[in-house]
Scaffold this motif. Structure first.
Motif, PDB file in Angstrom:
ATOM      1  N   LEU A  12      -7.400 -24.134  32.588  1.00  0.00           N
ATOM      2  CA  LEU A  12      -7.043 -22.781  32.987  1.00  0.00           C
ATOM      3  C   LEU A  12      -7.476 -21.804  31.904  1.00  0.00           C
ATOM      4  CD1 LEU A  12      -5.616 -20.816  34.905  1.00  0.00           C
ATOM      5  CD2 LEU A  12      -3.482 -21.292  33.673  1.00  0.00           C
ATOM      6  N   HIS A  13      -8.384 -20.920  32.255  1.00  0.00           N
ATOM      7  CA  HIS A  13      -8.829 -19.889  31.311  1.00  0.00           C
ATOM      8  C   HIS A  13      -7.829 -18.741  31.271  1.00  0.00           C
ATOM      9  CE1 HIS A  13     -11.231 -17.112  29.049  1.00  0.00           C
ATOM     10  NE2 HIS A  13     -11.320 -16.278  30.058  1.00  0.00           N
ATOM     11  N   LYS A  14      -7.364 -18.324  32.460  1.00  0.00           N
ATOM     12  CA  LYS A  14      -6.420 -17.217  32.530  1.00  0.00           C
ATOM     13  C   LYS A  14      -5.749 -17.189  33.890  1.00  0.00           C
ATOM     14  CE  LYS A  14      -4.943 -13.405  30.343  1.00  0.00           C
ATOM     15  NZ  LYS A  14      -4.402 -13.383  28.956  1.00  0.00           N
ATOM     16  N   ALA A  15      -4.462 -16.830  33.907  1.00  0.00           N
ATOM     17  CA  ALA A  15      -3.741 -16.601  35.152  1.00  0.00           C
ATOM     18  C   ALA A  15      -3.304 -15.149  35.174  1.00  0.00           C
ATOM     19  CB  ALA A  15      -2.537 -17.530  35.272  1.00  0.00           C
ATOM     20  N   VAL A  16      -3.697 -14.400  36.196  1.00  0.00           N
ATOM     21  CA  VAL A  16      -3.384 -12.973  36.271  1.00  0.00           C
ATOM     22  C   VAL A  16      -2.700 -12.660  37.596  1.00  0.00           C
ATOM     23  CG1 VAL A  16      -5.307 -12.357  34.771  1.00  0.00           C
ATOM     24  CG2 VAL A  16      -5.648 -12.416  37.245  1.00  0.00           C
ATOM     25  N   SER A  17      -2.066 -11.468  37.640  1.00  0.00           N
ATOM     26  CA  SER A  17      -1.262 -11.104  38.806  1.00  0.00           C
ATOM     27  C   SER A  17      -1.902 -10.048  39.686  1.00  0.00           C
ATOM     28  CB  SER A  17       0.112 -10.607  38.344  1.00  0.00           C
ATOM     29  OG  SER A  17      -0.027  -9.454  37.524  1.00  0.00           O
ATOM     30  N   ASN A  18      -3.042  -9.481  39.264  1.00  0.00           N
ATOM     31  CA  ASN A  18      -3.662  -8.421  40.053  1.00  0.00           C
ATOM     32  C   ASN A  18      -5.180  -8.443  39.875  1.00  0.00           C
ATOM     33  OD1 ASN A  18      -4.398  -6.399  37.769  1.00  0.00           O
ATOM     34  ND2 ASN A  18      -2.241  -6.889  37.398  1.00  0.00           N
ATOM     35  N   LEU A  19      -5.854  -7.715  40.748  1.00  0.00           N
ATOM     36  CA  LEU A  19      -7.311  -7.741  40.762  1.00  0.00           C
ATOM     37  C   LEU A  19      -7.930  -6.981  39.591  1.00  0.00           C
ATOM     38  CD1 LEU A  19      -8.045  -7.323  44.575  1.00  0.00           C
ATOM     39  CD2 LEU A  19      -7.690  -9.411  43.245  1.00  0.00           C
ATOM     40  N   GLU A  20      -7.258  -5.945  39.114  1.00  0.00           N
ATOM     41  CA  GLU A  20      -7.779  -5.197  37.967  1.00  0.00           C
ATOM     42  C   GLU A  20      -7.885  -6.100  36.740  1.00  0.00           C
ATOM     43  OE1 GLU A  20      -6.746  -1.275  35.193  1.00  0.00           O
ATOM     44  OE2 GLU A  20      -5.567  -1.690  37.001  1.00  0.00           O
ATOM     45  N   ASP A  21      -6.809  -6.875  36.502  1.00  0.00           N
ATOM     46  CA  ASP A  21      -6.838  -7.807  35.366  1.00  0.00           C
ATOM     47  C   ASP A  21      -7.880  -8.900  35.589  1.00  0.00           C
ATOM     48  OD1 ASP A  21      -4.902  -6.398  34.054  1.00  0.00           O
ATOM     49  OD2 ASP A  21      -3.245  -7.733  34.598  1.00  0.00           O
ATOM     50  N   ALA A  22      -8.030  -9.335  36.834  1.00  0.00           N
ATOM     51  CA  ALA A  22      -9.031 -10.362  37.138  1.00  0.00           C
ATOM     52  C   ALA A  22     -10.434  -9.870  36.802  1.00  0.00           C
ATOM     53  CB  ALA A  22      -8.934 -10.756  38.607  1.00  0.00           C
ATOM     54  N   LYS A  23     -10.722  -8.619  37.150  1.00  0.00           N
ATOM     55  CA  LYS A  23     -12.039  -8.048  36.855  1.00  0.00           C
ATOM     56  C   LYS A  23     -12.269  -7.940  35.351  1.00  0.00           C
ATOM     57  CE  LYS A  23     -12.605  -5.452  41.156  1.00  0.00           C
ATOM     58  NZ  LYS A  23     -12.749  -4.119  41.797  1.00  0.00           N
ATOM     59  N   LYS A  24     -11.213  -7.600  34.607  1.00  0.00           N
ATOM     60  CA  LYS A  24     -11.333  -7.501  33.154  1.00  0.00           C
ATOM     61  C   LYS A  24     -11.656  -8.868  32.545  1.00  0.00           C
ATOM     62  CE  LYS A  24      -8.194  -3.560  32.512  1.00  0.00           C
ATOM     63  NZ  LYS A  24      -6.887  -3.115  31.976  1.00  0.00           N
ATOM     64  N   ASP A  46     -11.110  -8.421  49.583  1.00  0.00           N
ATOM     65  CA  ASP A  46     -11.903  -7.327  48.998  1.00  0.00           C
ATOM     66  C   ASP A  46     -12.491  -7.760  47.651  1.00  0.00           C
ATOM     67  OD1 ASP A  46     -11.324  -5.687  51.138  1.00  0.00           O
ATOM     68  OD2 ASP A  46      -9.543  -4.825  50.183  1.00  0.00           O
ATOM     69  N   PHE A  47     -11.714  -8.519  46.895  1.00  0.00           N
ATOM     70  CA  PHE A  47     -12.192  -9.029  45.608  1.00  0.00           C
ATOM     71  C   PHE A  47     -13.323 -10.026  45.807  1.00  0.00           C
ATOM     72  CE2 PHE A  47     -11.417 -11.860  41.793  1.00  0.00           C
ATOM     73  CZ  PHE A  47     -11.956 -10.974  40.874  1.00  0.00           C
ATOM     74  N   LEU A  48     -13.175 -10.876  46.810  1.00  0.00           N
ATOM     75  CA  LEU A  48     -14.224 -11.833  47.157  1.00  0.00           C
ATOM     76  C   LEU A  48     -15.523 -11.098  47.501  1.00  0.00           C
ATOM     77  CD1 LEU A  48     -15.388 -14.601  48.094  1.00  0.00           C
ATOM     78  CD2 LEU A  48     -14.184 -14.239  50.263  1.00  0.00           C
ATOM     79  N   LYS A  49     -15.407 -10.054  48.305  1.00  0.00           N
ATOM     80  CA  LYS A  49     -16.591  -9.275  48.695  1.00  0.00           C
ATOM     81  C   LYS A  49     -17.208  -8.586  47.478  1.00  0.00           C
ATOM     82  CE  LYS A  49     -14.936  -8.412  53.403  1.00  0.00           C
ATOM     83  NZ  LYS A  49     -14.478  -7.391  54.378  1.00  0.00           N
ATOM     84  N   TRP A  50     -16.366  -8.107  46.573  1.00  0.00           N
ATOM     85  CA  TRP A  50     -16.857  -7.435  45.361  1.00  0.00           C
ATOM     86  C   TRP A  50     -17.655  -8.408  44.497  1.00  0.00           C
ATOM     87  CZ3 TRP A  50     -15.728  -8.296  40.137  1.00  0.00           C
ATOM     88  CH2 TRP A  50     -16.209  -7.312  39.245  1.00  0.00           C
ATOM     89  N   ILE A  51     -17.144  -9.631  44.335  1.00  0.00           N
ATOM     90  CA  ILE A  51     -17.846 -10.649  43.545  1.00  0.00           C
ATOM     91  C   ILE A  51     -19.207 -10.963  44.162  1.00  0.00           C
ATOM     92  CG2 ILE A  51     -17.820 -13.105  42.932  1.00  0.00           C
ATOM     93  CD1 ILE A  51     -14.841 -12.828  42.390  1.00  0.00           C
ATOM     94  N   ARG A  52     -19.250 -11.072  45.479  1.00  0.00           N
ATOM     95  CA  ARG A  52     -20.519 -11.356  46.149  1.00  0.00           C
ATOM     96  C   ARG A  52     -21.490 -10.180  45.993  1.00  0.00           C
ATOM     97  NH1 ARG A  52     -19.283 -15.661  45.118  1.00  0.00           N
ATOM     98  NH2 ARG A  52     -18.194 -17.137  46.483  1.00  0.00           N
ATOM     99  N   ALA A  53     -20.962  -8.946  46.050  1.00  0.00           N
ATOM    100  CA  ALA A  53     -21.812  -7.770  45.891  1.00  0.00           C
ATOM    101  C   ALA A  53     -22.395  -7.686  44.480  1.00  0.00           C
ATOM    102  CB  ALA A  53     -21.017  -6.502  46.197  1.00  0.00           C
ATOM    103  N   GLN A  54     -21.638  -8.190  43.503  1.00  0.00           N
ATOM    104  CA  GLN A  54     -22.102  -8.205  42.119  1.00  0.00           C
ATOM    105  C   GLN A  54     -23.045  -9.374  41.833  1.00  0.00           C
ATOM    106  OE1 GLN A  54     -21.181  -5.589  40.101  1.00  0.00           O
ATOM    107  NE2 GLN A  54     -20.204  -4.878  41.990  1.00  0.00           N
ATOM    108  N   GLU A  55     -23.209 -10.250  42.835  1.00  0.00           N
ATOM    109  CA  GLU A  55     -24.076 -11.428  42.722  1.00  0.00           C
ATOM    110  C   GLU A  55     -23.671 -12.322  41.555  1.00  0.00           C
ATOM    111  OE1 GLU A  55     -28.141 -10.146  42.675  1.00  0.00           O
ATOM    112  OE2 GLU A  55     -28.083  -9.445  44.758  1.00  0.00           O
ATOM    113  N   MET A  56     -22.374 -12.502  41.392  1.00  0.00           N
ATOM    114  CA  MET A  56     -21.854 -13.383  40.341  1.00  0.00           C
ATOM    115  C   MET A  56     -21.822 -14.822  40.838  1.00  0.00           C
ATOM    116  SD  MET A  56     -18.643 -11.230  38.801  1.00  0.00           S
ATOM    117  CE  MET A  56     -18.865  -9.662  37.991  1.00  0.00           C
ATOM    118  N   ARG A 116     -17.460 -16.917  55.676  1.00  0.00           N
ATOM    119  CA  ARG A 116     -18.716 -16.163  55.761  1.00  0.00           C
ATOM    120  C   ARG A 116     -19.102 -15.565  54.411  1.00  0.00           C
ATOM    121  NH1 ARG A 116     -16.586 -13.833  61.222  1.00  0.00           N
ATOM    122  NH2 ARG A 116     -17.565 -15.224  62.731  1.00  0.00           N
ATOM    123  N   TYR A 117     -18.094 -15.291  53.589  1.00  0.00           N
ATOM    124  CA  TYR A 117     -18.371 -14.751  52.258  1.00  0.00           C
ATOM    125  C   TYR A 117     -18.409 -15.843  51.189  1.00  0.00           C
ATOM    126  CZ  TYR A 117     -18.434  -9.880  53.626  1.00  0.00           C
ATOM    127  OH  TYR A 117     -18.791  -8.671  54.186  1.00  0.00           O
TER     128      TYR A 117
END
Length: 224
Positions: free
Chosen positions: A29-41, A64-74, A95-96
């Motif tokens: 486990l690298h990190k456990a977070v409670s929200n998407l903002e922290d996940a992005k950080k 929405d986070f899943l779609k954001w990751i795909r849009a960033q091509e990560m 599909r995503y």
């Protein structure tokens, strides 16, 4: 080690998933977070190999986070963990590009199966530049939740089978019980017994019945 981030707003569920993860070899486990903002950080500083992602977060949505990751091509794989059973949501998630979909509440056995399936594909792709159709089909079948397992009777899973057999092979003593394996692996005792019965039919192990003075007889197993 495969680096994992858990995104889950419920502290109790986050703790349970973290403990589950500790019990599966090859993951950290690298990190456990409670929200998407922290996940992005977290992702911005160190990209994980895998995200265990909840869907329903306060004022946020994991899709929405899943779609954001795909849009960033990560290059990050994702397993969704949610109470949402709707077909529309499941279809959208696949599909995503998610690799698995765990519906709460789920057992440790199902959680472990998802991670082992991911690990097999992860290392297969990591150590090879190309892959033959036959090998690719095997990987595809193993990650398909509707696919029947080859050479297994109905209701048995090859990853659970492998986990139990690997533990048997690691044992330094001759005999063992289903209860010992169940406690070690975190798998239900009745489930372990079913797999041991199958291994006995394969002539991989043998069973001895020991009768005590009181109570039920105890079954001890031996690797052949």
């Amino acid at each position: 080690m495969i680096q994992v981030i858990i995104v889950e707003d419920d502290p109790m569920v986050r703790e349970i998933n973290s403990k589950f993860l500790e019990r599966v070899e090859g993951f950290v486990l690298h990190k456990a977070v409670s929200n998407l903002e922290d996940a992005k950080k977290v992702i911005s500083t160190k990209k994980p190999d895998l995200i265990l992602l909840d869907v329903y977060l306060p004022k946020e949505n994991g899709i929405d986070f899943l779609k954001w990751i795909r849009a960033q091509e990560m290059d990050i794989d994702i397993i969704l963990i949610t109470a949402d059973k709707s077909i529309d949501r499941i279809q959208e998630a696949f599909r995503y590009g998610i690799i698995d979909y765990l519906i709460k509440p789920f057992s440790f056995e199902r959680f472990k199966e998802a991670l082992l399936q991911f690990k097999e594909r992860y290392y297969k792709f990591k150590k090879n530049d190309v892959i033959e159709q036959k090998e690719l089909d095997k990987l595809k079948a193993s990650s398909n939740f509707s696919e029947k397992e080859d050479d297994f009777t109905k209701g048995l899973n090859k990853y659970t089978y492998r986990a139990i057999w690997d533990e048997i092979e690691k044992k330094s003593y001759n005999d063992f019980t289903a209860e010992e394996l169940a406690e070690k692996l975190g798998i239900a005792r009745v489930t372990v017994r079913r797999y041991l019965e199958f291994m006995e039919k394969e002539n991989k192990i043998d069973k001895l019945v020991e009768y005590g003075k009181v109570g039920r007889p105890q079954y001890k197993y031996y690797k052949i």
